[in-house]
Design a protein around this motif. Structure first.
Motif, PDB file in Angstrom:
ATOM      1  N   LEU A 106       0.823  -1.206   0.000  1.00 14.25           N
ATOM      2  CA  LEU A 106       0.000   0.000   0.000  1.00 14.25           C
ATOM      3  C   LEU A 106       0.855   1.253   0.000  1.00 14.25           C
ATOM      4  O   LEU A 106       1.871   1.334   0.699  1.00 14.25           O
ATOM      5  CB  LEU A 106      -0.892   0.036   1.248  1.00 14.25           C
ATOM      6  CG  LEU A 106      -1.897  -1.090   1.466  1.00 14.25           C
ATOM      7  CD1 LEU A 106      -2.640  -0.860   2.782  1.00 14.25           C
ATOM      8  CD2 LEU A 106      -2.874  -1.199   0.316  1.00 14.25           C
ATOM      9  N   ALA A 107       0.440   2.218  -0.787  1.00 18.94           N
ATOM     10  CA  ALA A 107       0.924   3.600  -0.726  1.00 18.94           C
ATOM     11  C   ALA A 107      -0.135   4.439  -1.419  1.00 18.94           C
ATOM     12  O   ALA A 107      -0.870   3.947  -2.279  1.00 18.94           O
ATOM     13  CB  ALA A 107       2.275   3.762  -1.413  1.00 18.94           C
ATOM     14  N   ASP A 108      -0.228   5.698  -1.051  1.00 15.91           N
ATOM     15  CA  ASP A 108      -1.246   6.562  -1.647  1.00 15.91           C
ATOM     16  C   ASP A 108      -0.621   7.444  -2.729  1.00 15.91           C
ATOM     17  O   ASP A 108       0.606   7.607  -2.788  1.00 15.91           O
ATOM     18  CB  ASP A 108      -1.917   7.416  -0.573  1.00 15.91           C
ATOM     19  CG  ASP A 108      -3.402   7.626  -0.835  1.00 15.91           C
ATOM     20  OD1 ASP A 108      -3.815   7.565  -2.013  1.00 15.91           O
ATOM     21  OD2 ASP A 108      -4.150   7.847   0.137  1.00 15.91           O
ATOM     22  N   PRO A 131       1.087  17.682  -5.985  1.00 14.72           N
ATOM     23  CA  PRO A 131       1.977  17.463  -7.132  1.00 14.72           C
ATOM     24  C   PRO A 131       3.099  16.487  -6.796  1.00 14.72           C
ATOM     25  O   PRO A 131       3.528  16.405  -5.636  1.00 14.72           O
ATOM     26  CB  PRO A 131       2.535  18.852  -7.414  1.00 14.72           C
ATOM     27  CG  PRO A 131       2.512  19.535  -6.079  1.00 14.72           C
ATOM     28  CD  PRO A 131       1.285  19.013  -5.386  1.00 14.72           C
ATOM     29  N   LEU A 132       3.546  15.758  -7.810  1.00  9.34           N
ATOM     30  CA  LEU A 132       4.676  14.865  -7.605  1.00  9.34           C
ATOM     31  C   LEU A 132       5.948  15.675  -7.413  1.00  9.34           C
ATOM     32  O   LEU A 132       6.114  16.742  -8.005  1.00  9.34           O
ATOM     33  CB  LEU A 132       4.833  13.939  -8.817  1.00  9.34           C
ATOM     34  CG  LEU A 132       3.682  12.953  -9.061  1.00  9.34           C
ATOM     35  CD1 LEU A 132       3.926  12.194 -10.351  1.00  9.34           C
ATOM     36  CD2 LEU A 132       3.526  12.004  -7.894  1.00  9.34           C
ATOM     37  N   LEU A 150      10.450   9.950  -7.777  1.00 14.80           N
ATOM     38  CA  LEU A 150      10.647   8.683  -7.075  1.00 14.80           C
ATOM     39  C   LEU A 150      10.083   8.720  -5.662  1.00 14.80           C
ATOM     40  O   LEU A 150       9.497   7.744  -5.195  1.00 14.80           O
ATOM     41  CB  LEU A 150      12.140   8.329  -7.049  1.00 14.80           C
ATOM     42  CG  LEU A 150      12.484   6.979  -6.413  1.00 14.80           C
ATOM     43  CD1 LEU A 150      11.835   5.831  -7.183  1.00 14.80           C
ATOM     44  CD2 LEU A 150      13.998   6.781  -6.355  1.00 14.80           C
ATOM     45  N   ASN A 151      10.261   9.823  -4.956  1.00 15.40           N
ATOM     46  CA  ASN A 151       9.903   9.880  -3.538  1.00 15.40           C
ATOM     47  C   ASN A 151       8.572  10.592  -3.309  1.00 15.40           C
ATOM     48  O   ASN A 151       8.423  11.368  -2.370  1.00 15.40           O
ATOM     49  CB  ASN A 151      11.018  10.560  -2.740  1.00 15.40           C
ATOM     50  CG  ASN A 151      12.317   9.798  -2.821  1.00 15.40           C
ATOM     51  OD1 ASN A 151      12.329   8.600  -3.085  1.00 15.40           O
ATOM     52  ND2 ASN A 151      13.428  10.489  -2.608  1.00 15.40           N
ATOM     53  N   GLY A 152       7.606  10.283  -4.156  1.00 15.31           N
ATOM     54  CA  GLY A 152       6.318  10.953  -4.070  1.00 15.31           C
ATOM     55  C   GLY A 152       5.192  10.135  -3.492  1.00 15.31           C
ATOM     56  O   GLY A 152       4.025  10.532  -3.582  1.00 15.31           O
ATOM     57  N   ARG A 153       5.484   9.008  -2.882  1.00 17.88           N
ATOM     58  CA  ARG A 153       4.407   8.161  -2.370  1.00 17.88           C
ATOM     59  C   ARG A 153       3.777   8.788  -1.129  1.00 17.88           C
ATOM     60  O   ARG A 153       4.469   9.147  -0.185  1.00 17.88           O
ATOM     61  CB  ARG A 153       4.934   6.769  -2.028  1.00 17.88           C
ATOM     62  CG  ARG A 153       5.537   6.060  -3.215  1.00 17.88           C
ATOM     63  CD  ARG A 153       5.900   4.644  -2.855  1.00 17.88           C
ATOM     64  NE  ARG A 153       6.630   3.998  -3.935  1.00 17.88           N
ATOM     65  CZ  ARG A 153       6.728   2.685  -4.092  1.00 17.88           C
ATOM     66  NH1 ARG A 153       6.138   1.896  -3.221  1.00 17.88           N
ATOM     67  NH2 ARG A 153       7.409   2.177  -5.091  1.00 17.88           N
ATOM     68  N   GLY A 154       2.454   8.893  -1.147  1.00 19.68           N
ATOM     69  CA  GLY A 154       1.763   9.569  -0.076  1.00 19.68           C
ATOM     70  C   GLY A 154       1.427   8.668   1.100  1.00 19.68           C
ATOM     71  O   GLY A 154       1.221   7.455   0.946  1.00 19.68           O
ATOM     72  N   GLY A 188      -4.231  10.699  -0.218  1.00 24.10           N
ATOM     73  CA  GLY A 188      -4.296  10.866  -1.662  1.00 24.10           C
ATOM     74  C   GLY A 188      -5.571  10.346  -2.290  1.00 24.10           C
ATOM     75  O   GLY A 188      -6.634  10.285  -1.662  1.00 24.10           O
ATOM     76  N   ALA A 189      -5.435   9.902  -3.554  1.00 24.70           N
ATOM     77  CA  ALA A 189      -6.580   9.609  -4.407  1.00 24.70           C
ATOM     78  C   ALA A 189      -6.967   8.140  -4.453  1.00 24.70           C
ATOM     79  O   ALA A 189      -7.960   7.797  -5.103  1.00 24.70           O
ATOM     80  CB  ALA A 189      -6.257  10.083  -5.835  1.00 24.70           C
TER      81      ALA A 189
END
Length: 266
Positions: free
Chosen positions: A194-196, A200-201, A206-210, A215-216
């Motif tokens: 799981l990650a959200d 904006p990215l 690469l390190n944009g996992r919420g 998130g959405a």
């Protein structure tokens, strides 16, 4: 990686304090600590190693680079076995420099799996091909969908090669639920993560996992898909996020376990 700011001993202590009983590990910190020492540390702490990440990067063209990739993946299998996990996650690799041949790159992955699958089986380890979001296809992973991952995995026995389902990478794909059912029917869902998705990215993406719930992604819906497909294994949370890494790791782990309970079904 969600709390990579913690050392392995700190991670073991924090997991115990938070009631977390399983942990997916990455090779670099394990190698730095020592594979057998890490195995003993986590075993003594009552922690199960759910997966090891990562093997892969199997798309090189030159014979020397391909041989080194195979050798490194064999080492990764050895490490997984020593840690007591039965699953090695594969990030397959991007396009070699100067190449635009996606089909050729995917076929080289299959060639490598033909060598690595039997070796993994001998060590009680399964290979889990993880499709990554298409934005990573050029530099990190030419396998972008569960369809592509299963087309590769199904060339081999399920106890050798399956797939990793990561919400961050598949949530956008309207074919993914049917492919999860396909994977479940073949007993090929080897891990679920799981990650959200938040925007904006960041630069470099690469390190944009919420953090879960920010998130959405309808996380419960994806959990329902994998469980309907027969998956009963651990659910991992894997967050690459500079903001989380800048905070106190124990605080982040506590927050993540709370978010997990809030955004997944029992």
């Amino acid at each position: 990686m969600t709390v990579k700011q913690l050392s392995l001993p700190e991670l073991a202590d924090a997991c115990a304090a938070s009631g977390v009983t399983g942990v997916g590990l990455w090779r670099e910190p394990v190698q730095a600590y020592g594979v057998r020492a890490a195995a003993k540390l986590l075993r003594d702490a009552g922690l199960t190693v759910t997966t090891l990440c990562r093997g892969g990067f199997l798309t090189a063209i030159s014979p020397a680079e391909r041989a080194e990739a195979i050798a490194d993946n064999r080492r990764a299998v050895d490490e997984a076995a020593a840690l007591g996990t039965d699953t090695l996650v594969l990030v397959s690799g991007g396009l070699p420099a100067g190449s635009k041949d996606l089909p050729g790159a995917r076929e080289r992955i299959a060639d490598a799996l033909a060598e690595l699958g039997p070796y993994a089986e001998e060590h009680g380890v399964r290979l889990a091909i993880e499709p990554l979001h298409p934005m990573y296809a050029a530099d990190r992973c030419v396998v972008s969908t569960l369809t592509q991952a299963l087309d590769l995995a199904e060339r081999f026995p399920a106890h050798q090669v399956g797939v990793a389902v990561d919400t961050y990478h598949v949530w956008w794909d309207d074919q993914a639920p049917a492919q999860i059912a396909r994977a479940g029917a073949g007993d090929r869902i080897h891990t679920f993560q799981l990650a959200d998705w938040t925007t904006p990215l960041p630069e470099g993406v690469l390190n944009g996992r919420g953090q879960l719930g920010d998130g959405a992604i309808d996380l419960r819906a994806w959990q329902a898909h994998v469980e309907a497909a027969g998956y009963t294994g651990p659910i991992e949370v894997e967050l690459f996020n500079d903001g989380l890494w800048a905070r106190d790791g124990r605080e982040v782990l506590t927050e993540t376990t709370e978010r997990f309970r809030a955004h997944t079904s029992p």
